[in-house]
Design a protein around this motif. Structure first.
Motif, short mmCIF file in Angstrom:
data_model
loop_
_atom_site.label_atom_id
_atom_site.label_comp_id
_atom_site.label_asym_id
_atom_site.label_seq_id
_atom_site.Cartn_x
_atom_site.Cartn_y
_atom_site.Cartn_z
N MET A 147 -1.28 0.26 6.98
CA MET A 147 -0.44 0.34 8.17
C MET A 147 1.00 0.67 7.77
O MET A 147 1.64 1.55 8.34
CB MET A 147 -0.49 -0.97 8.95
CG MET A 147 0.50 -1.04 10.11
SD MET A 147 0.15 0.14 11.43
CE MET A 147 -1.23 -0.71 12.24
N GLN A 148 1.51 -0.05 6.77
CA GLN A 148 2.88 0.18 6.33
C GLN A 148 3.06 1.59 5.76
O GLN A 148 4.04 2.26 6.02
CB GLN A 148 3.26 -0.86 5.27
CG GLN A 148 3.36 -2.27 5.82
CD GLN A 148 3.72 -3.28 4.76
OE1 GLN A 148 4.20 -2.91 3.67
NE2 GLN A 148 3.51 -4.55 5.02
N SER A 149 2.05 2.04 4.97
CA SER A 149 2.18 3.37 4.37
C SER A 149 2.14 4.47 5.42
O SER A 149 2.85 5.48 5.31
CB SER A 149 1.05 3.59 3.35
OG SER A 149 -0.22 3.69 3.99
N GLY A 159 -3.09 -4.17 6.24
CA GLY A 159 -1.63 -4.17 6.35
C GLY A 159 -0.97 -3.15 5.45
O GLY A 159 0.02 -2.51 5.84
N ASN A 160 -1.49 -3.00 4.24
CA ASN A 160 -0.90 -2.05 3.29
C ASN A 160 -0.95 -0.63 3.83
O ASN A 160 0.03 0.12 3.75
CB ASN A 160 -1.63 -2.13 1.95
CG ASN A 160 -1.41 -3.45 1.24
OD1 ASN A 160 -0.44 -4.16 1.52
ND2 ASN A 160 -2.29 -3.78 0.32
N VAL A 170 3.11 4.14 8.60
CA VAL A 170 4.35 4.06 9.38
C VAL A 170 5.48 4.78 8.63
O VAL A 170 6.28 5.51 9.24
CB VAL A 170 4.73 2.60 9.65
CG1 VAL A 170 6.15 2.51 10.22
CG2 VAL A 170 3.74 1.97 10.62
N LYS A 171 5.52 4.62 7.33
CA LYS A 171 6.58 5.24 6.51
C LYS A 171 6.49 6.76 6.55
O LYS A 171 7.50 7.45 6.43
CB LYS A 171 6.48 4.74 5.07
CG LYS A 171 6.89 3.30 4.90
CD LYS A 171 6.76 2.84 3.46
CE LYS A 171 7.15 1.39 3.30
NZ LYS A 171 7.01 0.93 1.89
#
Length: 228
Positions: free
Chosen positions: A222-224, A219-220, A226-227
């Motif tokens: 994935m978020q990075s 998840g970590n 996407v940003k």
């Protein structure tokens, strides 16, 4: 010069390498999937024992091991000049100046000139280096690890050669099961624990334990991504 020829075996000058690496993963390497799972368990164990988080997977192929290590919280990046990091896209340029740990699984047997090629691993400055490679002990032409059909395995190290490599670069060396572990600094207790848990009959239990662990890196990352 590095005296790694002691009891080792080397091919003739590998003029065929350009052809051999047109396909990065040999069709004969049917153990790649299981090997990644074992390498994941061993790498996580050693990283925890020696307090390493910043990890460089050298010769990491398609990046699957790098992805696994990131899943379980290690800050891992992958480098491989012969393969595309399919599973670790975006994680080929480390965000650290020096790795705390290097893994190079099934890599050093591909070195055409080990006396200089090994420097790419050992001169990076990591305190912990884990390798796997088949150990040459005088096997004959039918030794499966020669993998002559692929043309990619061209240097085979004896245990004596591995010890000399450690001495040459200033590392303590220990062979535990299929893993060659090179370390710097005083870590006798960590060595002792690793020598037990990395053995052939212990590593399946370590691998099973890893499967029960949470994987926050999925998840970590994935978020990075996407940003970006």
């Amino acid at each position: 010069a590095l005296p790694i020829w002691c009891g080792s075996l080397q091919s003739e000058e590998p003029y065929w390498l350009g052809e051999a690496y047109k396909v990065s993963l040999s069709r004969l390497d049917t153990g790649a999937g299981q090997r990644n799972m074992i390498s994941l368990a061993a790498s996580l164990l050693v990283a925890k024992l020696f307090g390493a988080r910043d990890v460089l997977d050298m010769g990491g192929g398609d990046g699957l091991l790098c992805r696994f290590l990131r899943d379980y919280g290690l800050n891992c990046y992958v480098i491989d000049k012969f393969a595309a990091p399919t599973y670790a896209q975006g994680f080929t340029e480390p965000n650290f100046a020096k790795p705390e740990m290097i893994v190079a699984f099934e890599v050093v047997e591909h070195f055409a000139r080990p006396a200089t090629d090994l420097s790419t691993i050992f001169d990076a400055g990591a305190n912990v280096i884990m390798l796997t490679t088949g150990v040459y002990e005088g096997q004959k032409e039918d030794w499966w690890y020669l993998a002559s059909e692929t043309g990619q395995h061209i240097f085979f190290y004896s245990l004596k050669a591995m010890r000399l490599i450690g001495e040459r670069f200033g590392y303590d060396f220990v062979k535990i099961g299929r893993f060659a572990l090179f370390t710097r600094g005083k870590a006798k207790l960590s060595h002792f624990i690793a020598s037990i848990l990395l053995r052939r009959y212990s590593i399946p239990f370590v691998r099973a334990a890893v499967q029960l662990m949470p994987a926050p890196g999925v998840g970590n990352d994935m978020q990075s991504q996407v940003k970006k």
